[in-house]
Structures are given as C-alpha cells and as structure tokens.
Design an enzyme around this catalytic site. Structure first.
Site, short mmCIF file in Angstrom:
data_model
loop_
_atom_site.label_atom_id
_atom_site.label_comp_id
_atom_site.label_asym_id
_atom_site.label_seq_id
_atom_site.Cartn_x
_atom_site.Cartn_y
_atom_site.Cartn_z
N VAL A 19 0.85 -1.20 0.00
CA VAL A 19 0.00 0.00 0.00
C VAL A 19 0.88 1.24 0.00
O VAL A 19 1.87 1.30 0.73
CB VAL A 19 -0.92 -0.04 1.25
CG1 VAL A 19 -1.41 1.34 1.62
CG2 VAL A 19 -2.09 -0.98 1.01
N ASP A 20 0.53 2.23 -0.82
CA ASP A 20 1.29 3.48 -0.76
C ASP A 20 0.47 4.66 -0.23
O ASP A 20 1.00 5.72 0.01
CB ASP A 20 1.93 3.82 -2.11
CG ASP A 20 0.94 3.93 -3.23
OD1 ASP A 20 -0.25 4.19 -2.95
OD2 ASP A 20 1.34 3.76 -4.40
N THR A 21 -0.84 4.46 -0.06
CA THR A 21 -1.68 5.55 0.44
C THR A 21 -2.61 5.03 1.54
O THR A 21 -3.35 4.06 1.32
CB THR A 21 -2.53 6.15 -0.70
OG1 THR A 21 -1.65 6.60 -1.74
CG2 THR A 21 -3.38 7.31 -0.21
N ASN A 53 1.69 8.09 1.43
CA ASN A 53 0.78 9.23 1.37
C ASN A 53 -0.27 9.06 2.45
O ASN A 53 -0.80 7.96 2.64
CB ASN A 53 0.03 9.28 0.04
CG ASN A 53 0.95 9.47 -1.13
OD1 ASN A 53 1.82 10.32 -1.10
ND2 ASN A 53 0.74 8.67 -2.18
#
Lengths: 300, 300
Positions: A19-21, A53
């Site tokens: 996951v990046d956000t 993020n």
C-alpha cells in the site's frame, strides 16, 4: 461469509509493502472529540517516514478543510489542508463537478464549514449558523417566504437544528423545481463530545426525508463520490490504497465499495463483538485496537 | 386497479342508508389551520339530524382531546371530548392497553397535548414544551445525563424541536433496555397555518429513526390501533362506518385497512390529479370537493 484477520506483525508487513496511500477516518481513529487517540502522532510520523501518502477523510461536515487543519494543529499534528477531505468539501465539489448553475443559491442545514466550502467553490450559500436562532410564530395568517432561486439544499450535522431551518429546506426541496437535496453523510450518531455519542447528520437528513418524502444524494462515506475524487487527485490505483476507519457501515463499506484494502480500528464506535456478530455482513480485511498497534507490532 | 366514484346524489343516498357512523379527519376536512371549511357546521348538523354517530379523528398530536374540544367550540361547533380521538390520546391508550409499568416514565418530543393525555392516563411524562428552550453546549467534557427509568419515548409534531430533545430521546431509546419508541403519526407535512404546509410529525419521527436506527410503533393513522379502539368503544360493525379524510396515505388507507367505506375530500392536501395519477394506488370508494357537497347534492 468472509472473515477479518487480526492485524499481526506478518500481515502488517505485507500491508505496508503493498500500500502506498493510507486513508484515515478522523473521529474514532485519530481523535475522539477533542482528544487525540494514544500513539496517533508517532504512527503518522512512522508512515510518513516510510514514504506513505496520508489522506484524512471525515464525514463530519461541521468544519471546512481549513478548520480541520487547525484542529490537527491544535492536537499537535501537522497536516496540510490538501490532505483533508471533509464531507463539507465533498458537497461543494459535487455541485462543482455537476455544473450547478452559479446563479442558483444553496440553502444549508448544518455547520459553518459547509458554508465556507461552498463559498470557496464560488457558490452563494446561506442558512446554517445564521438561522440557528430563528424562530417561527405559527400564527394562522403568517406566510413563510423562501427564496425561489435556491437550487440545492445541503444537509449535514446541525446541533442547532430548528423548525425554521426544517421548513426552509423543506419548502425549497418541495417547491423549487429541480432543487437538489444533498446529504453530506448519514451517520446516525457521532462523538460530538469525548464521552458520548450524539445524533449525527443522519438525524437531520432523516428529518428532511420525513418532511419532503425524498431521498438525498449522499456525498460522504460510504458513497463512492469522495473516493472517485481522491483517486483522480492522487492518481493512484485503488489496490495500493488502504482505508482505515472505526465504522463498518461508513468507513469499511466506503473502502470496499471503492476496491481498497480495509483496516478497522476498535478505538471508535465499533466493538469486537459487533464486528464478529453473525448479523454483521461487513468484513474488513484487517482489524486492530488502534492505529498505534502498528508501532507495537513492528517494535519500532 | 379499482377506481373511485365522484360523490353523486345517488351514491350518497346509498352511503347514508348503509352507514351509521362517520369518522372525520379534522385538518383539511373540518378546518384548515384555524379556519373552518365552508359548510362544515351545517353538514354536521344534517348528519346528526339523520341519527348518525360522528367521530373526529386527528393525527395531529399537538393537542389533547379537551384542547381539541375547545378548538371545535371556538370554531362554533359543538363536539364532546368523547367524540374526539387524537393521536396524543392514542399514544396514552397504547401504553395503557399494553400494560406499560406505571413506575416507568415517558419522555415526550411533541406538544403539550401528549403530556396531558399521558398524565390523564396515569403515567409520569416529561419533556415536550418544558424542554423547548433547552440548549446544549457541546463542551468536550460535558456528560448529558438521562433518566434510566424512561421506558417509552413518544414522538409527535414538535415545532420546538431541538438538539437537546433529540439527544434525550435518542439516549433513552438506545440505552434504556426495552425502551419503546412510539410515533403518534408519520404525516410528512401538515397545515400548521392557513396557507401553507409545514413539516409534520413524520419529520421529527424520521429524525429519531435516523439517530436511533430503529423504527417506531405508530399509533395514529394509518395504523389500525386507533380503529380497533374505536370499534370496541362504539361497538359497531366496520361495514357501517365511513372514514372521511383528505389524505390518501393516512386517512383513506386507515379506513381501508380497517374495512370501512371511504370518502376522500379535496378540501385538504390531495388534489384530484394526485388521486387520478397512475402512480397512486390508494383508491377511496368515493370522492368529492368538501363535506358540504353532501348538502348540495341532496338539495337540503
């Protein structure tokens, strides 16, 4: 029936890798009323240090994004207004994206934040706190006037709800042709104070449904409107997003409706027994007590 | 799809021959706001002269039966309180017939009439007008106390609706085990003034549904509770009763649910085009403009 995994060192590592956000609900996840939930600040710092993020989404329409940024600052957390998505902002964006004619006005049942976001978006809005002390004297020969140019009524949580506002909004929806009825959200209750829940926007919205016999357009969670807006803005894939919330029927459903990963925290309004009750059919991918469990699980 | 007959000299004669009890809705049939509808007094005199029983049923819970009798008198019509059935009285009778424990209290969102009927029936009731000026200061450390002995919340039309009352009622329904949630009625709007409709009990009831996520027990029209009570009291057969009203979804449905004959008058909130709209599926036996058409049709 799918079931949910308790967050563990192992599945958390996988989640952080994929996951990046992270999209955080605020009430019950970040704070309760005006009190920060334990370990939140360190957890957010940790996620930022990993390059994630962070987005903060709140169904509470009482404040604008700028007012929420001030609340974060007051609680000792640095968050940019651009990272905040409130349902007050969503209402304004809904009208903007649907080409609401700027010569039409918007009547507001709710807080100052809705008026502020509508005005920032270029619309003429009135009502809200301005009408909180207005009363109605039901003399037989009075005639309650309303503005025929109102093209939308936006309803959010309003602790100053009164009969004047309900009649004003009802007349606009019933009598102004094509007048939109927009709900910032339909949460039944919310932590308006530290120790108790109070009637939420779902109460005022239902009141308007009761008098107009119409159903609203909902722009907050679990409607996908706000998520579609987020995806466009951040230009990320839903599969790389994780929704973190304390409510099954708004936060987790919102994440699932969009196709995100979902993490339920038990620091707000949902108990473990409610999650595991056979009558519940909303199952997050993961659950844990509070977001700072991430730090404990990873021994950071 | 069945259809409705316009009232004529011929079918009216048949109706008068077959019916011994007329049940009248009040608002939109007898009066509009504080104005008597044309010819009402003479029509009621005529029916009494023909030996008919007259019953006046109102979903408006704002007043008690005694207060309604005063209103009739003020308008120049002599009606005994025993001929009046208001939804405020129905709420009290519902509790009585269901053996509501008298040591439990009743919290009221609505008018003085509900409190009066509850107290006449021997119950301890509070709220209503007493709480109309109460405000809530949502400081973070306040705790809103409520009485744990409240066993029923009765909700009717309340032009002084506020957040204090909504929180009080919500806490009772959500937190007091077994607490009943009773709606006097769910009319969306009503003629609170002569020229306009205003949000009705359906608005306040829906607000409570929104915050409690529960559905109420409805005692007014179109629920059959009041009709069952009337039948027992008057000891008549439903086939000899005619319900006269101005609303399809309360009055006419109420009569039909019970098995009465039904007469719609267009002197209130229903228009002929609404009656004849293909989307309408509630069809009274007869319809006419106003009750005094009876006199004109019979040349009396």
């Amino acid at each position: 029936m799918s079931s949910s995994e308790l967050l563990s060192r192992q599945n958390l590592t996988g989640l952080l890798d994929s996951v990046d956000t992270f999209i955080f609900d605020c009430d019950g996840v970040i704070w309760k009323g005006d009190n920060l939930i334990q370990g939140v600040s360190q957890t957010l710092d940790f996620l930022r240090s990993k390059g994630k993020n962070l987005v903060f989404v709140t169904n509470n329409s009482f404040k604008s994004r700028a007012q929420y940024a001030q609340k974060f600052q007051f609680l000792g957390i640095s968050v940019s207004p651009d990272e905040i998505f409130s349902s007050s902002f969503a209402a304004a964006m809904y009208l903007k994206l649907n080409n609401f004619p700027p010569q039409n006005k918007v009547y507001v049942i709710g807080g100052d934040g809705i008026l502020e976001e509508l005005r920032l978006a270029g619309f003429t809005a009135f009502g809200g706190p301005e009408d909180s002390n207005k009363t109605v004297d039901l003399k037989q020969n009075i005639f309650f006037e309303h503005d025929k140019s109102v093209g939308a009524v936006v309803v959010g949580i309003d602790p100053n709800i009164n009969y004047y506002k309900l009649q004003y909004g009802t007349l606009c929806v019933r009598e102004n042709p094509g007048c939109l009825f927009i709900a910032t959200n339909r949460d039944a209750v919310g932590h308006m104070t530290a120790w108790q829940e109070w009637p939420g926007a779902g109460c005022m919205v239902a009141a308007m449904c009761g008098s107009t016999q119409k159903e609203p357009i909902v722009v907050g969670k679990p409607s996908t409107f706000m998520m579609a807006f987020l995806l466009t803005k951040f230009n990320v894939s839903v599969s790389k997003m994780c929704m973190v919330g304390d409510r099954l029927d708004t936060d987790i459903l919102f994440g699932q409706n969009a196709g995100c990963k979902t993490l339920l925290v038990l620091s707000g309004c949902t108990t473990q027994s409610a999650l595991q009750d056979p009558s519940n059919n909303i199952h997050p991918d993961y659950y844990t007590n509070k977001i700072s469990d991430m730090l404990d699980l990873l021994d950071t």
